[in-house]
Write a protein that holds these residues in place. Sequence first.
Motif, PDB file in Angstrom:
ATOM      1  N   THR A 246      -1.816  -5.517   8.275  1.00 37.88           N
ATOM      2  CA  THR A 246      -0.528  -4.855   8.456  1.00 37.88           C
ATOM      3  C   THR A 246      -0.417  -3.722   7.433  1.00 37.88           C
ATOM      4  OG1 THR A 246       0.502  -6.478   6.998  1.00 37.88           O
ATOM      5  CG2 THR A 246       0.588  -6.931   9.366  1.00 37.88           C
ATOM      6  N   THR A 247       0.746  -3.075   7.409  1.00 37.89           N
ATOM      7  CA  THR A 247       0.938  -1.939   6.504  1.00 37.89           C
ATOM      8  C   THR A 247       0.723  -2.375   5.058  1.00 37.89           C
ATOM      9  OG1 THR A 247       2.511  -0.948   8.044  1.00 37.89           O
ATOM     10  CG2 THR A 247       2.578  -0.186   5.751  1.00 37.89           C
ATOM     11  N   ARG A 248      -0.087  -1.603   4.336  1.00 33.69           N
ATOM     12  CA  ARG A 248      -0.430  -1.993   2.963  1.00 33.69           C
ATOM     13  C   ARG A 248      -0.969  -0.802   2.179  1.00 33.69           C
ATOM     14  NH1 ARG A 248      -4.193  -2.290   6.351  1.00 33.69           N
ATOM     15  NH2 ARG A 248      -6.415  -2.385   5.889  1.00 33.69           N
ATOM     16  N   VAL A 249      -1.085  -1.021   0.872  1.00 35.30           N
ATOM     17  CA  VAL A 249      -1.708  -0.026   0.000  1.00 35.30           C
ATOM     18  C   VAL A 249      -3.222  -0.206   0.103  1.00 35.30           C
ATOM     19  CG1 VAL A 249      -2.000   0.721  -2.390  1.00 35.30           C
ATOM     20  CG2 VAL A 249       0.256  -0.015  -1.575  1.00 35.30           C
ATOM     21  N   VAL A 250      -3.945   0.903   0.291  1.00 36.48           N
ATOM     22  CA  VAL A 250      -5.409   0.823   0.416  1.00 36.48           C
ATOM     23  C   VAL A 250      -6.078   1.851  -0.493  1.00 36.48           C
ATOM     24  CG1 VAL A 250      -5.522  -0.082   2.785  1.00 36.48           C
ATOM     25  CG2 VAL A 250      -5.289   2.384   2.408  1.00 36.48           C
TER      26      VAL A 250
ATOM     27  N   THR B 211      -8.424  14.844  -5.203  1.00 38.39           N
ATOM     28  CA  THR B 211      -8.108  14.232  -3.914  1.00 38.39           C
ATOM     29  C   THR B 211      -7.610  12.802  -4.139  1.00 38.39           C
ATOM     30  OG1 THR B 211      -9.857  15.559  -2.920  1.00 38.39           O
ATOM     31  CG2 THR B 211      -9.074  13.703  -1.628  1.00 38.39           C
ATOM     32  N   PRO B 212      -6.519  12.407  -3.486  1.00 43.51           N
ATOM     33  CA  PRO B 212      -5.955  11.072  -3.738  1.00 43.51           C
ATOM     34  C   PRO B 212      -6.984   9.953  -3.567  1.00 43.51           C
ATOM     35  CG  PRO B 212      -4.447  12.354  -2.410  1.00 43.51           C
ATOM     36  CD  PRO B 212      -5.710  13.165  -2.521  1.00 43.51           C
ATOM     37  N   THR B 213      -6.785   8.898  -4.330  1.00 49.10           N
ATOM     38  CA  THR B 213      -7.709   7.749  -4.282  1.00 49.10           C
ATOM     39  C   THR B 213      -7.108   6.579  -3.523  1.00 49.10           C
ATOM     40  OG1 THR B 213      -6.828   6.931  -6.369  1.00 49.10           O
ATOM     41  CG2 THR B 213      -8.789   8.371  -6.479  1.00 49.10           C
ATOM     42  N   ARG B 214      -5.827   6.670  -3.173  1.00 49.24           N
ATOM     43  CA  ARG B 214      -5.227   5.557  -2.437  1.00 49.24           C
ATOM     44  C   ARG B 214      -4.103   6.066  -1.531  1.00 49.24           C
ATOM     45  NH1 ARG B 214      -1.172   2.218  -6.207  1.00 49.24           N
ATOM     46  NH2 ARG B 214      -0.053   4.030  -7.019  1.00 49.24           N
ATOM     47  N   ALA B 215      -3.698   5.196  -0.613  1.00 47.35           N
ATOM     48  CA  ALA B 215      -2.707   5.585   0.400  1.00 47.35           C
ATOM     49  C   ALA B 215      -1.984   4.334   0.873  1.00 47.35           C
ATOM     50  CB  ALA B 215      -3.415   6.256   1.576  1.00 47.35           C
TER      51      ALA B 215
END
Length: 242
Positions: free
Chosen positions: A147-151, A171-175
């Motif tokens: 489900t929706t989560r931090v990755v 460049t971002p390392t997480r989303a």
Amino acid sequence: MVTDAHGAAQLVADVLCRLLTVKRSAVLGLATGRTMAPAYAELSRRYRAGLVSLANATAVMLDEYLDLPASHPATFGSYLQRAVIDRTDLPPESLIGPDVHAANLDQACRLYERRIHDLGGVDLQLLGIGSNGHIGFNEPPATAATTTRVVPLDRRTRLDNAGPFCGLDDTPTRAITQGVGTILGARRIVLVALGTSKAAAVRAAVEFTPSEAAPASALRAHLDCTFILDIEAAAMLTRAPR
Ligand code: GLP
């Protein structure tokens, strides 16, 4: 199969316009990325021609970077502002995404799942595919139950997406991403893949035994999922697509 990005954009716009004709209040799951840009340009053209209205629609974001200021032009929210809100009649307050600036991100993810549920679910989810087979930012391995989560983001994804940033380090390392399970909850799914860089990921999604190693392969369990491929993205398929 289509010959090029223009053909794919026409098909995606056709699907969006047909849905919005029968359901003006449709909930649209909007992917971002280079693949989708021509489709949103075509949607905007049809809006300007008076062929479609998004005034009563709701747009739900698929994913968003973490650790960027809200004003950063490379956020997916900024992308959708420029590509859809500024160029159609979708009201700004009708673009919904996870709260990537929340103090408690896990709670923000749960709230986003609830919000999608409370909207009645997504009518049409548009997807791109990563060169590593991700959908949204569900990097492999990712199960159909997510489900929706931090990755965390794979190095390959960060390299692919480094364009609008000042190099890989910037460049971002997480989303935050909708999970594969969240995506599968949409009533209809349309995935678009263009170019040679997507060919291996498309083959793994379409022809290999579904597995966590190819997150897009989970889409085969969905009853109404269409892949729109250009010639290059379909090039590794061993069975001829239509
Ligand atoms: C990105 C995003 C997805 C997007 C996909 C393809 O990293 N997480 O939302 O659909 O990967 O991106 P592109 O179309 O730029 O190749």
